[in-house]
Design an enzyme around this catalytic site. Structure first.
Site, PDB file in Angstrom:
ATOM      1  CG  HIS A 116      34.514   7.655  32.622  1.00 16.20           C
ATOM      2  ND1 HIS A 116      35.011   8.925  32.132  1.00 16.20           N
ATOM      3  CD2 HIS A 116      34.175   7.251  33.717  1.00 16.20           C
ATOM      4  CE1 HIS A 116      35.719   8.752  33.822  1.00 16.20           C
ATOM      5  NE2 HIS A 116      35.364   8.323  34.259  1.00 16.20           N
TER       6      HIS A 116
ATOM      7  CB  CYS B 296      36.259  10.122  38.550  1.00 16.72           C
ATOM      8  SG  CYS B 296      36.326   9.174  37.136  1.00 16.72           S
ATOM      9  CG  LEU B 297      38.267   3.846  39.952  1.00 21.83           C
ATOM     10  CD1 LEU B 297      38.586   2.996  38.979  1.00 21.83           C
ATOM     11  CD2 LEU B 297      38.787   3.101  41.198  1.00 21.83           C
TER      12      LEU B 297
ATOM     13  CD  GLN C  24      37.671   5.463  34.517  1.00 23.55           C
ATOM     14  OE1 GLN C  24      36.625   4.718  34.677  1.00 23.55           O
ATOM     15  NE2 GLN C  24      38.421   6.079  35.825  1.00 23.55           N
TER      16      GLN C  24
ATOM     17  CG  HIS D 187      31.143   7.385  37.105  1.00 32.05           C
ATOM     18  ND1 HIS D 187      30.923   7.854  37.619  1.00 32.05           N
ATOM     19  CD2 HIS D 187      32.286   6.556  36.065  1.00 32.05           C
ATOM     20  CE1 HIS D 187      32.365   8.327  38.179  1.00 32.05           C
ATOM     21  NE2 HIS D 187      33.116   7.904  36.839  1.00 32.05           N
ATOM     22  CD  GLU D 188      32.626   3.134  35.224  1.00 30.90           C
ATOM     23  OE1 GLU D 188      33.289   3.512  33.591  1.00 30.90           O
ATOM     24  OE2 GLU D 188      32.490   3.276  36.176  1.00 30.90           O
TER      25      GLU D 188
HETATM   26 NI    NI Z   1      35.434   7.635  36.585  1.00 34.13          NI
END
Ligand code: NI
Length: 167
Positions: A137, A91-92, A51, A133-134
């Site tokens: 990623h 999500c960021l 990210q 979630h991570e």
């Molecule tokens: Ni995310």
């Protein structure tokens, strides 16, 4: 202190499997520190290295109201609950949107911490959601990949954008 720009959903780095960290050296320590600064700056619950444009398997997580930051290097899911539930997620890397994703209610992840020591983390609820979630990623998976279609994405109201875009 260095705050890194967070890449958005159209960036290919979010859609490829990140590389395992082979050696935890000064550059990895700096990356972890910068990721923590970035997560704090955007008031996120977690952040994965892709990210911030770095294709390595590094994750930081901090639960709301907790002081400790959990650093996970090369995280792998080793155990999941039988039960799962739909959880609203954002999500960021996709600010302003959220969707309902099926997540295991409890999960165990093994990884290395920032000193390279093997660790196991068991999480439930929001922690289980953040871990899934991570770990996704660093495997090139984003939460929208779990949706049947992009029509299932909801736009968030401006006032709860921060809360919804938190992982
Ligand atoms: Ni995310």
């Amino acid at each position: 202190m260095a705050i890194m720009p967070v890449v958005k959903m159209d960036n290919p780095v979010l859609h490829q499997k990140a590389k395992k960290v082979r050696k935890i050296d000064g550059s990895i320590q700096k990356l972890i520190d910068d990721m923590i600064d970035t997560m704090h700056d955007i008031e996120g619950v977690g952040l994965a290295a892709p990210q911030v444009g770095v294709p390595l398997q590094v994750v930081v997580i901090q639960m709301p109201d907790e002081e400790d930051v959990i650093t996970l290097i090369n995280p792998e899911i080793v155990k999941t609950s039988e039960e799962s539930e739909e959880m609203t997620e954002g999500c960021l890397s996709l600010p302003g949107y959220r969707g309902d994703v099926k997540r295991f209610t409890s999960i165990t992840v093994k990884a290395r911490d920032r000193e390279g020591k093997p660790i196991r983390i068991k999480g439930e609820g929001l922690m289980a959601q953040a871990l899934q979630h991570e770990v996704d990623h660093v495997n090139g998976i984003v939460f929208v990949d779990h949706l049947e279609s992009m029509d299932k994405l909801e736009k968030t109201e401006a006032e709860d954008e921060e809360e919804s875009g938190s992982i």
